[in-house]
Write a protein that holds these residues in place. Structure first.
Motif, mmCIF file in Angstrom:
data_model
loop_
_atom_site.group_PDB
_atom_site.id
_atom_site.type_symbol
_atom_site.label_atom_id
_atom_site.label_comp_id
_atom_site.label_asym_id
_atom_site.label_seq_id
_atom_site.Cartn_x
_atom_site.Cartn_y
_atom_site.Cartn_z
ATOM 1 N N ALA A 112 0.825 -1.213 0.000
ATOM 2 C CA ALA A 112 0.000 0.000 0.000
ATOM 3 C C ALA A 112 0.857 1.259 0.000
ATOM 4 O O ALA A 112 0.610 2.189 -0.766
ATOM 5 N N VAL A 113 1.875 1.308 0.859
ATOM 6 C CA VAL A 113 2.660 2.545 0.956
ATOM 7 C C VAL A 113 3.547 2.759 -0.263
ATOM 8 O O VAL A 113 3.958 3.882 -0.557
ATOM 9 N N THR A 114 3.833 1.684 -0.972
ATOM 10 C CA THR A 114 4.604 1.842 -2.203
ATOM 11 C C THR A 114 3.708 1.822 -3.441
ATOM 12 O O THR A 114 4.190 2.043 -4.551
ATOM 13 N N ALA A 115 2.385 1.580 -3.230
ATOM 14 C CA ALA A 115 1.419 1.526 -4.329
ATOM 15 C C ALA A 115 1.959 0.686 -5.477
ATOM 16 O O ALA A 115 1.998 1.111 -6.625
ATOM 17 N N ARG A 116 2.383 -0.532 -5.167
ATOM 18 C CA ARG A 116 3.026 -1.401 -6.150
ATOM 19 C C ARG A 116 2.146 -1.608 -7.384
ATOM 20 O O ARG A 116 0.981 -1.960 -7.274
ATOM 21 N N LEU A 128 -3.331 8.468 -0.501
ATOM 22 C CA LEU A 128 -2.166 8.569 0.377
ATOM 23 C C LEU A 128 -2.087 9.953 1.020
ATOM 24 O O LEU A 128 -1.768 10.077 2.210
ATOM 25 N N ALA A 129 -2.393 10.997 0.245
ATOM 26 C CA ALA A 129 -2.359 12.352 0.789
ATOM 27 C C ALA A 129 -3.444 12.549 1.847
ATOM 28 O O ALA A 129 -3.210 13.179 2.891
ATOM 29 N N GLU A 132 -2.330 11.035 5.046
ATOM 30 C CA GLU A 132 -1.347 11.879 5.733
ATOM 31 C C GLU A 132 -2.040 12.965 6.554
ATOM 32 O O GLU A 132 -1.623 13.273 7.675
ATOM 33 N N GLU A 133 -3.093 13.565 5.988
ATOM 34 C CA GLU A 133 -3.806 14.625 6.695
ATOM 35 C C GLU A 133 -4.523 14.075 7.922
ATOM 36 O O GLU A 133 -4.520 14.691 8.991
ATOM 37 N N VAL A 134 -5.148 12.915 7.773
ATOM 38 C CA VAL A 134 -5.814 12.276 8.915
ATOM 39 C C VAL A 134 -4.788 11.946 9.994
ATOM 40 O O VAL A 134 -5.017 12.181 11.190
ATOM 41 N N ALA A 135 -3.651 11.410 9.574
ATOM 42 C CA ALA A 135 -2.603 11.061 10.538
ATOM 43 C C ALA A 135 -2.104 12.292 11.280
ATOM 44 O O ALA A 135 -1.868 12.248 12.497
ATOM 45 N N ALA A 136 -1.941 13.408 10.576
ATOM 46 C CA ALA A 136 -1.459 14.631 11.210
ATOM 47 C C ALA A 136 -2.421 15.078 12.309
ATOM 48 O O ALA A 136 -2.009 15.387 13.435
ATOM 49 N N ASP A 137 -3.705 15.107 11.990
ATOM 50 C CA ASP A 137 -4.691 15.543 12.974
ATOM 51 C C ASP A 137 -4.737 14.600 14.174
ATOM 52 O O ASP A 137 -4.808 15.036 15.327
ATOM 53 N N VAL A 159 4.275 17.079 11.957
ATOM 54 C CA VAL A 159 3.766 15.726 12.179
ATOM 55 C C VAL A 159 3.726 14.941 10.865
ATOM 56 O O VAL A 159 4.013 13.743 10.837
ATOM 57 N N ARG A 160 3.382 15.614 9.772
ATOM 58 C CA ARG A 160 3.435 14.927 8.470
ATOM 59 C C ARG A 160 4.859 14.480 8.153
ATOM 60 O O ARG A 160 5.079 13.379 7.631
ATOM 61 N N ALA A 161 5.822 15.344 8.445
ATOM 62 C CA ALA A 161 7.222 14.974 8.212
ATOM 63 C C ALA A 161 7.608 13.777 9.080
ATOM 64 O O ALA A 161 8.313 12.858 8.620
ATOM 65 N N TYR A 162 7.145 13.786 10.318
ATOM 66 C CA TYR A 162 7.409 12.647 11.204
ATOM 67 C C TYR A 162 6.772 11.371 10.649
ATOM 68 O O TYR A 162 7.361 10.287 10.711
#
Length: 220
Positions: A112-116, A128-129, A132-137, A159-162
Motif C-alpha cells: 500500500a505505501v509503495t502503491a506497487r 495517500l495524501a 497523511e492529513e488524517v494522521a497529522a490531525d 507531524v506529516r514529516a514525522y
C-alpha cells in the motif's frame, strides 16, 4: 490499518460481509501486483459471487483504493485505545500500536505505501495524501496538541514529516531488514518526544529561528 478475515461461506450481515471481502482483497493485493489480482480472485477467496464484490466496492480500482486507504489510514479507534497517562506513555503506546499493525499486515502495508503496480496514479496519490492529513490531525490529538490553533499548520507540517520518517523507518525494518523492531521503536519514540518537547515549544513561543523564511518584498 487493521482488517480481520471473517470465516468463509457463512451468512453474514452486510457490514461483516463487506469486511470479509475487504480482508481478502487486502491479502491478495499484498501478495501480488495490482495487475495480477482480479475481482474474480477476490470473490473466490472470500467465497462470494463476483457481483457482490462489485456491489460493495465498485470496479477493481475502487476496491484497490479502499485497500490502500484501510492500510495507511490511522483509525479513530486507535486514539480511543491510547492510555490516559503522561506524554511519554502515550507516545510509547502510539508507536507500539503502529509497529504492531504494520508487522501484522506487513506485506499488504508495504504494497500500500509503495502503491506497487500503480506508481504515479492520481487516485492513489490522493488516497495517500488524505491519509497523511488524517494522521497529522490524530497524532496532534495523541500528543495533546489538538487545541493549538495559532501554529496549527506548522505543527501539522512537522507531524506529516514525522509520518514520513515513520514509514521509511518501518520499511528499513520490514523490507530491508536493516533495523530491528526495538531499534525502530527507539528511533520513533525518541524523535517524536524531541519534536513535542523541544521543537514545538519553540514554535509556539514564536522563536524567530523556527519560523519559515518570508519572501523578500519586491523593490519599489
Amino acid at each position: 490499518m487493521s482488517v480481520e478475515t471473517a470465516p468463509r461461506r457463512r451468512r453474514l450481515e452486510p457490514d461483516a460481509r463487506r469486511g470479509q471481502i475487504l480482508a481478502c482483497a487486502v491479502r491478495l493485493f499484498g501478495e501480488r501486483p495490482y495487475a495480477d489480482v482480479s475481482t474474480t480472485d477476490v470473490a473466490r477467496e472470500a467465497g462470494v459471487a463476483r457481483g457482490l464484490v462489485n456491489h460493495y466496492f465498485g470496479a477493481k480500482k475502487d476496491l484497490y483504493l479502499e485497500v490502500v486507504r484501510v492500510m495507511v489510514t490511522i483509525p479513530e479507534v486507535a486514539l480511543e485505545r491510547l492510555p490516559k497517562g503522561d506524554l511519554r506513555t502515550r507516545v510509547d503506546a502510539s508507536v507500539t500500536w503502529f509497529l504492531d499493525v504494520v508487522s501484522r499486515h506487513s506485506t499488504s502495508w508495504l504494497a500500500a505505501v509503495t502503491a506497487r503496480g500503480m506508481g504515479g496514479d492520481a487516485d492513489v496519490e490522493r488516497v495517500l495524501a488524505e491519509a497523511e492529513e488524517v494522521a497529522a490531525d490524530r497524532m496532534l490529538v495523541a500528543v495533546g496538541l489538538a487545541g493549538e490553533a495559532e501554529h496549527r499548520e506548522e505543527l501539522r507540517g512537522m507531524v506529516r514529516a514525522y509520518g514520513g520518517l515513520a514509514t521509511s523507518t518501518a520499511r528499513e525494518w520490514l523490507q530491508r531488514g536493516a533495523l530491528t523492531r526495538a531499534q525502530v521503536h527507539l528511533l520513533l519514540t525518541t524523535t517524536l518526544l524531541t519534536i513535542v518537547e523541544q521543537v514545538i515549544p519553540q514554535v509556539i513561543v514564536g522563536d524567530d529561528s523556527t519560523r519559515p523564511a518570508q519572501p523578500a518584498e519586491p523593490p519599489a
